[in-house]
Design an enzyme around this catalytic site. Structure first.
Site, short mmCIF file in Angstrom:
data_model
loop_
_atom_site.label_atom_id
_atom_site.label_comp_id
_atom_site.label_asym_id
_atom_site.label_seq_id
_atom_site.Cartn_x
_atom_site.Cartn_y
_atom_site.Cartn_z
N GLY A 29 0.84 -1.19 0.00
CA GLY A 29 0.00 0.00 0.00
C GLY A 29 0.87 1.24 0.00
N GLY A 34 0.37 1.87 7.73
CA GLY A 34 0.37 1.02 8.91
C GLY A 34 0.80 -0.41 8.66
N PRO A 110 7.94 -1.79 1.29
CA PRO A 110 7.87 -0.33 1.39
C PRO A 110 6.71 0.25 0.60
CG PRO A 110 9.64 -0.98 -0.08
CD PRO A 110 9.13 -2.24 0.55
N ASP A 166 -9.84 3.95 13.89
CA ASP A 166 -10.01 4.74 15.12
C ASP A 166 -9.92 6.23 14.84
OD1 ASP A 166 -7.25 3.69 14.64
OD2 ASP A 166 -6.74 5.20 16.16
N SER A 539 26.24 8.09 -32.39
CA SER A 539 26.02 6.91 -31.53
C SER A 539 26.36 7.23 -30.08
CB SER A 539 26.82 5.70 -32.03
OG SER A 539 28.17 6.01 -32.28
#
Length: 631
Positions: A29, A34, A110, A166, A539
């Site tokens: 995520g 969290g 991560p 919460d 090149s």
């Protein structure tokens, strides 16, 4: 944790944990959703932290924590000092834990966009993705990117963990709003299950115990769901595959082929084939450090002894005789690009699949994926963290199975051939042709015969340098002198080929790569004809010059670096290009807004500020004579 429980108690409980098999999952995520806190809570509530670990956690929470006076469970996973200081996860942290029902391996990956490659690493071996969403922020771009990568990596089950409930007053409405938005985006990806769970990882609500504050949630807790989830692993029922890691030859009386079985199973007496060659044999013994086995299954590291000697080396795949993998040098794949420098079709990379390595190029980028909408969009290149569907071509045929059938046989990485940095990860979808359908036709007259008639040895004289350095001038004099001496030559010039062969190409990085790729192939044909061919091209990239070098045999590529400083080239400005570039009339001009990577070890270096073009040409011809190319 109960202080009476010893390390031996914990280890015994881990050893005798439930019988549903091992479930691998990852948390993913966006940043600060969290993920680390959730895993720390799982470990704590599962009574898998020792007393000394808890003391260290309490100490670290006071120093680095973000949970006030309470323990910051994220610190159990964020082991790097940089992670603790920044409050983010950088590396992939793996943890093992168990309950009475099941053993688990969890990867904490991560969330920061910069470390998307680490998330892909964790997803590559996972069965389930726990997609974390901050209830305050909702579905973010990184949420959608990680969801798509999870699908790419073969994950079939998603847990939609709406965390920090919460902080939104445990709102049932907010939870269902987020779930609806996520399902609308993810429904087209074809996951088998998507299970939404509202939770607060910090306080443990709906992680391992039901939340009194969210009694409206009638589904399982996270742990209950993971314990009961049926992942139906069919790796042992898949056809037998074992990439060979090394040939085990300790003495004249033993020859075995060592590797790890990635799918299926094998027994003594079973027939096998070498995938790329089709050479057959039978298994005589299955040898391990603990003695011979009656059967080897997926995940076993073994040495196979055959009933007779055949040609096998590292990178070969030993497979079931009646269910062979595909063998091809061209295939289609989804690719996740991992570095800041864009993917350029036509550039040569090193492809590693299983234990095999081979040069490879992306021959076409069919489309890229918009991670916001999952729509397919046309594109000529891939940027960092971009996802695209590509056609690839390898220097030699490889054995593979589509990724959705056998993960280990269908996954590969792309490596930069100069820096050895992993630049991309891919999942093979299907082969574009079978290598057995197309063969190199043997001709009676070969390169050596054509060169002998001409009394010379063929080679590519590759003149590189900035615009205005004098490449074409020197190359033209070289060819004139060679022709006057009776040698057979041809000249390929950067401006000239853009009137015909490469008239469809512009001057973007990807077009420059394709320009040199085409010229390299043409130059190779002239070498096969026995000619000395001069090629005058800026090149600018070392990768493409190396690619051309590898197209011809050893000693047939001579890099001539016309080393003229930029300020001198600007003073000369024979075509007025520098003036236009300075005025902004030309974009992607080498030396201004497009880089030039100077040769590191050219065969010939010419300083045109100290010698004339005639003298430079004589220097080149002298080198050809020293190398014995002029007969």
């Amino acid at each position: 944790m109960d202080t009476q429980e010893t390390r031996d108690d914990v280890l015994d409980r881990l050893t005798h944990a439930g019988g549903r098999g091992v479930l691998r999952f990852l948390t993913c995520g966006s940043v600060d959703d969290g993920k680390s806190t959730l895993i720390g809570r799982l470990l704590y509530d599962s009574k898998l932290l020792f007393e000394d670990q808890i003391h260290v956690l309490e100490k670290d929470s006071r120093k680095h924590g973000t949970a006030g006076d309470e323990m910051d469970f994220a610190l159990l996973l964020d082991g790097l000092e940089a992670e603790r200081e920044q409050g983010i996860t950088i590396d992939v942290a793996y943890r093992f834990f168990s309950t009475e029902k099941r053993k688990f391996v969890v990867a904490d990956t991560p969330g920061h966009e910069q470390y998307t490659r680490n998330m892909a690493t964790g997803a590559s071996t996972a069965d389930v993705a726990v997609m974390m969403i901050d209830a305050r922020k909702g579905v973010l771009v990184q949420t959608l990117r990680h969801t798509y990568i999870a699908r790419m990596m073969g994950i079939r089950h998603i847990v939609l963990a709406v965390n920090k409930m919460d902080l939104v007053e445990h709102s049932r409405g907010r939870f269902h709003e987020i779930v609806a938005e996520y399902l609308k985006s993810a429904e087209s990806l074809g996951f088998e299950t998507i299970t939404p769970i509202p939770m607060s990882a910090r306080f443990g609500d709906n992680v391992t115990k039901r939340s009194e504050a969210m009694e409206w949630h009638d589904g399982p807790t996270l742990l209950e769901h993971l314990e009961d989830l049926d992942i139906d692993s069919d790796v042992e029922t898949q056809p037998f595959r074992m990439p060979v890691q090394w040939v085990n030859r300790p003495n004249l009386n033993f020859r075995g082929y060592s590797g790890t079985v990635v799918s299926g199973m094998i027994r003594p007496g079973d027939p096998i084939v070498v995938a790329t060659s089709g050479v057959a044999a039978n298994i005589e013994r299955i040898v391990t450090v603990d003695g011979d086995l009656d059967v080897a299954k997926a995940g076993d590291a073994v040495t196979l002894v055959l009933n007779h000697e055949i040609d096998i080396s590292r990178g070969d795949v030993i497979s079931a005789a009646d269910a062979r993998p595909e063998v091809t040098d061209q295939f289609a794949a989804e690719v996740l690009w991992m570095v800041e420098e864009d993917l350029l079709p036509g550039r040569s990379y090193l492809l590693k699949i299983g234990t095999a390595s081979t040069p490879a190029t992306v021959t076409a980028l069919k489309h890229r994926v918009d991670v916001n909408t999952y729509e397919k969009q046309p594109s000529r290149t891939l940027e960092m963290n971009g996802i695209g569907f590509c056609n690839l071509s390898t220097a030699r045929p490889i054995a593979f199975d589509p990724y959705h059938e056998v993960r280990d046989m269908g996954s590969f990485i792309l490596v930069d051939r100069f820096t050895n940095q992993t630049v991309g990860a891919g999942m093979i979808e299907f082969g574009l042709r079978r290598a057995s359908n197309i063969h190199t036709h043997a001709m009676d007259v070969a390169k050596a015969d054509r060169a002998k008639i001409k009394g010379q040895k063929p080679a590519v004289l590759w003149f590189t340098g900035l615009s205005g350095a004098g490449k074409s001038t020197v190359a033209n004099i070289v060819e004139r002198k060679l022709a006057a001496a009776g040698h057979h030559t041809y000249s390929l010039d950067g401006d000239n080929v853009r009137h015909g062969l490469n008239r469809d190409l512009g001057f973007t990085d990807e077009d420059r790569v394709e320009n040199i790729r085409r010229i390299g192939e043409v130059g190779k044909l002239f070498v096969e004809a026995g000619l000395l061919v001069t090629c005058s091209f800026i090149s600018p990239f070392r990768s493409e010059r190396r690619m051309v070098r590898e197209l011809v045999d050893e000693g047939e590529f001579i890099e001539v670096f016309v080393d003229t400083p930029l300020e001198v080239c600007m003073q000369r400005d024979p075509k007025g290009l520098y003036k236009k570039a300075q005025a902004g009339e030309i974009k992607n001009f080498t030396g201004f807004d497009s880089p030039y990577e100077a040769p590191e070890n050219p065969e010939i270096r010419i300083d045109t500020t100290s010698i004339s073009a005639e003298e430079a040409a004589d220097q080149v011809i002298a080198h050809l004579q020293q190398q014995g190319l002029l007969g």
